[in-house]
Write a protein that holds these residues in place. Structure first.
Motif, PDB file in Angstrom:
ATOM      1  N   GLU A   1       0.838  -1.209   0.000  1.00 33.76           N
ATOM      2  CA  GLU A   1       0.000   0.000   0.000  1.00 33.76           C
ATOM      3  C   GLU A   1       0.865   1.249   0.000  1.00 33.76           C
ATOM      4  O   GLU A   1       1.861   1.321   0.724  1.00 33.76           O
ATOM      5  CB  GLU A   1      -0.908   0.005   1.240  1.00 33.76           C
ATOM      6  N   GLY A   2       0.466   2.210  -0.797  1.00 36.18           N
ATOM      7  CA  GLY A   2       1.206   3.457  -0.876  1.00 36.18           C
ATOM      8  C   GLY A   2       2.180   3.516  -2.029  1.00 36.18           C
ATOM      9  O   GLY A   2       2.603   4.609  -2.428  1.00 36.18           O
ATOM     10  N   ASP A   3       2.541   2.346  -2.569  1.00 34.25           N
ATOM     11  CA  ASP A   3       3.461   2.329  -3.703  1.00 34.25           C
ATOM     12  C   ASP A   3       2.776   2.869  -4.959  1.00 34.25           C
ATOM     13  O   ASP A   3       1.543   2.876  -5.062  1.00 34.25           O
ATOM     14  CB  ASP A   3       3.942   0.896  -3.979  1.00 34.25           C
ATOM     15  N   THR A   4       3.583   3.281  -5.909  1.00 37.59           N
ATOM     16  CA  THR A   4       3.100   3.679  -7.236  1.00 37.59           C
ATOM     17  C   THR A   4       3.477   2.592  -8.233  1.00 37.59           C
ATOM     18  O   THR A   4       4.590   2.070  -8.182  1.00 37.59           O
ATOM     19  CB  THR A   4       3.724   5.019  -7.659  1.00 37.59           C
TER      20      THR A   4
ATOM     21  N   ARG B   1      -6.671   8.372  -8.563  1.00 36.69           N
ATOM     22  CA  ARG B   1      -5.263   7.964  -8.483  1.00 36.69           C
ATOM     23  C   ARG B   1      -4.789   7.242  -9.735  1.00 36.69           C
ATOM     24  O   ARG B   1      -3.620   6.878  -9.829  1.00 36.69           O
ATOM     25  CB  ARG B   1      -5.081   7.060  -7.257  1.00 36.69           C
TER      26      ARG B   1
ATOM     27  N   ALA C   1      -0.222   5.872  -5.008  1.00 37.60           N
ATOM     28  CA  ALA C   1      -0.706   5.623  -3.637  1.00 37.60           C
ATOM     29  C   ALA C   1      -1.650   4.433  -3.611  1.00 37.60           C
ATOM     30  O   ALA C   1      -2.809   4.530  -3.179  1.00 37.60           O
ATOM     31  CB  ALA C   1      -1.394   6.873  -3.093  1.00 37.60           C
TER      32      ALA C   1
ATOM     33  N   GLN D   1      -3.849   1.138  -3.038  1.00 39.11           N
ATOM     34  CA  GLN D   1      -4.623   0.640  -1.897  1.00 39.11           C
ATOM     35  C   GLN D   1      -4.950  -0.828  -2.149  1.00 39.11           C
ATOM     36  O   GLN D   1      -4.912  -1.295  -3.296  1.00 39.11           O
ATOM     37  CB  GLN D   1      -5.915   1.448  -1.753  1.00 39.11           C
TER      38      GLN D   1
END
Lengths: 113, 109
Positions: free
Chosen positions: B15-18, B60, B78, B80
């Motif tokens: 989570e939070g990675d691109t 996103r 970002a 989820q």
């Protein structure tokens, strides 16, 4: 709008039996597609109708498969006789001709034993 | 023969990675490229791209098309856990739609 409706949602049958899958497109849409999805081959287009007329059936695997669209609100995909390798999820999708977006039905999961 | 290739085929992130998903295509009489997200059920539409260099954005998610190099990318920032799905790319040429094999994205908490 109810979206694209497919029935049955699940089908289990024995090899050699006839299978009929049904699809009701979104009202007002004039293009209808039948797809098959398997782990091995991904999503494959089987046949495409425009204004109830089959336009491209080059994706239909063989003569055991046939599709009809007798009117703007109903289409069938028939497999006769069915074989285990026909096991897959069969999706129906519809589209308004001037738009690119296809809307998929929930699919029919077919298992041929 | 028309074909659509996607890479990677599978991706695991936190989570939070691109993430960036790739799609290259060879489609006769190319008209548009579409991205779909498939969770447990049917594919749902994300983007349709027809022109090069114009980014489509939805929250996103964003996507862009390069018609000269015949590829498209789908970016998710970002990430989820709800982004976990198979992302399908499809090329439309004439009357035909050709789907790629999909990228299976798993977002870990």
């Amino acid at each position: 709008d109810a979206g694209v409706i497919q029935s049955p949602r699940h089908e289990v049958t024995e090899m050699g039996q006839e299978v009929t899958l049904r699809c009701k497109p979104i009202s007002g849409h004039n293009s209808l597609f039948w797809y098959r999805q398997t782990m091995m081959r991904g999503l494959e287009l089987l046949i495409y109708f425009n204004n109830n007329v089959p336009i491209d059936d080059s994706g239909m695997p063989e003569d055991r498969f046939s599709a009809k669209m007798p009117n703007a609100s109903f289409s069938t995909l028939k497999i006769q006789p069915s074989e285990p390798r026909d096991s897959a999820v069969y999706f129906c999708a519809s589209r308004l001709d001037r738009k690119e977006t296809q809307y998929f039905g929930p699919g029919t999961r077919l298992l041929v034993l | 023969e028309d074909k659509v290739v996607q890479s990677p085929l599978s991706l695991v992130v936190h989570e939070g990675d691109t993430v960036t998903l790739n799609c290259s295509y060879e489609v006769t009489n190319f008209r548009s490229l579409l991205w779909y997200k498939q969770e447990k059920k049917a594919p749902t539409f994300l983007f349709m791209l027809t022109s090069s260099g114009i980014e489509k954005k939805s929250g996103r998610l964003s996507s862009i098309l390069d018609k000269k190099e015949l590829f498209s990318i789908l970016n998710i920032t970002a990430t989820q856990t709800g982004d976990s799905a198979i992302y399908l790319c499809a090329g439309r040429g004439g009357q035909n739609f050709v789907f790629g094999p999909g990228t299976r994205l798993s977002v870990l908490p």
